[in-house]
Design a protein around this motif. Structure first.
Motif: not given
Length: 293
Positions: A32-39, A43-47, A60-66, A262-268
């Motif tokens: 579970i720890i290994f899977s979380a370190s990969c996922i 998720i961090w890039m996405l938000y 840097i780590i916090g979720l976007p409020k807006n 955002a550019a990395m996610l588009i190309t990924m």
């Protein structure tokens, strides 16, 4: 027999059951720890791509409020980024390279597995050596050769190194897979009047589809993400591939990380969708030889 069965059951004491349970919990916890370190990085890039630059720098780590799509809008509407053009260059180069790698790997792998001639093993070893040679050690010689031949900075420039360095693994996988196919199948086809070309493309080729799909997916990731040859051999901005296009989002003294993510996610997105669409085929191809053996 009944008494021996009872003795075997009684041999599993409650203490051993507890130990097995603890081991299972620890193993699952590690996985579970290994899977979380990969996922988590994805998720961090996405938000983070939904933040503005000042908000990201403040937390840097916090979720976007807006959350906002401003980074995606700026990337897709700004023609100076050439992201769409770079993606087309990557699609064209990757597509042609994959078709050539799959076809040549199938033909050469089949010949090495079935046809006996003097240089059979020597050629096989030569192709395997291509998997052992570090790609970066050949950057300078390839650059010199391409420049003197006038082949650098062209739309087809990257096809040659991509195909050349993709063939060894493809031939290795196909050759091992073809060896697991019974020769009696081809002999039966020949007795029924089937020609060599018909047997090759209508009987052996469909059987090899799992391993060829695996070769294609592996090489798609390699060609799509390749950076070194693209950096050395391509100078024209209009011919840049996706990895080179992503470098323009990084400044000398500061970087707009949300926009870069955002550019990395588009190309990924294309390769990630492709992977999930053919994930079962990849697994089948990986284990096909072992199952047939």
């Amino acid at each position: 027999m009944i008494e021996s069965g009872k003795k075997a059951k009684s041999a599993v004491t409650p203490g051993k059951r507890v130990q097995h349970g603890v081991c299972a919990v620890l193993i699952n916890l590690v996985l579970i720890i290994f899977s979380a370190s990969c996922i988590f990085p994805i998720i961090w890039m996405l938000y983070s791509s939904l933040k503005e630059k000042r908000v990201f720098n403040a937390d840097i780590i916090g979720l976007p409020k807006n959350p906002t799509l401003i980074n995606y809008i700026r990337i897709l509407t700004n023609k100076d980024y050439h992201l769409a053009e770079s993606m087309w260059n990557s699609v064209r180069t990757t597509g042609i390279s994959i078709v050539a790698i799959v076809l040549f790997s199938f033909i050469v792998g089949y010949i090495l597995a079935r046809v006996r001639f003097k240089m059979n093993r020597a050629l096989y070893v030569m192709f395997l050596m291509g998997m052992l040679i570090p790609i970066h050690s050949l950057l300078v010689p390839i650059y010199v050769v391409f420049r003197r031949c006038g082949m650098s900075n062209q739309w087809y420039t990257l096809l040659f190194p991509y195909i050349a360095f993709g063939l060894p693994m493809g031939i290795f996988l196909v050759e091992g897979f073809v060896r697991t196919i019974p020769v009696a199948l081809e002999e039966a086809a020949a007795i029924d009047g089937s020609s060599f070309s018909y047997t090759l493309w209508h009987i052996i080729f469909p059987i090899c589809k799992p391993i060829l799909t695996t070769v294609a997916i592996i090489q798609i990731f390699g060609c799509w993400n390749e950076f070194s040859f693209a950096l050395v051999l391509i100078k024209d901005v209009s011919l840049q591939t996706v990895p080179l296009a992503l470098t323009q989002f990084k400044g000398q003294f500061a970087s707009d990380y949300p926009k870069q993510m955002a550019a990395m996610l588009i190309t990924m997105a294309p390769v990630v969708i492709l992977y999930f669409a053919f994930s079962r085929e990849i697994i089948k191809g990986m284990v096909a030889g072992a199952v047939k053996g």
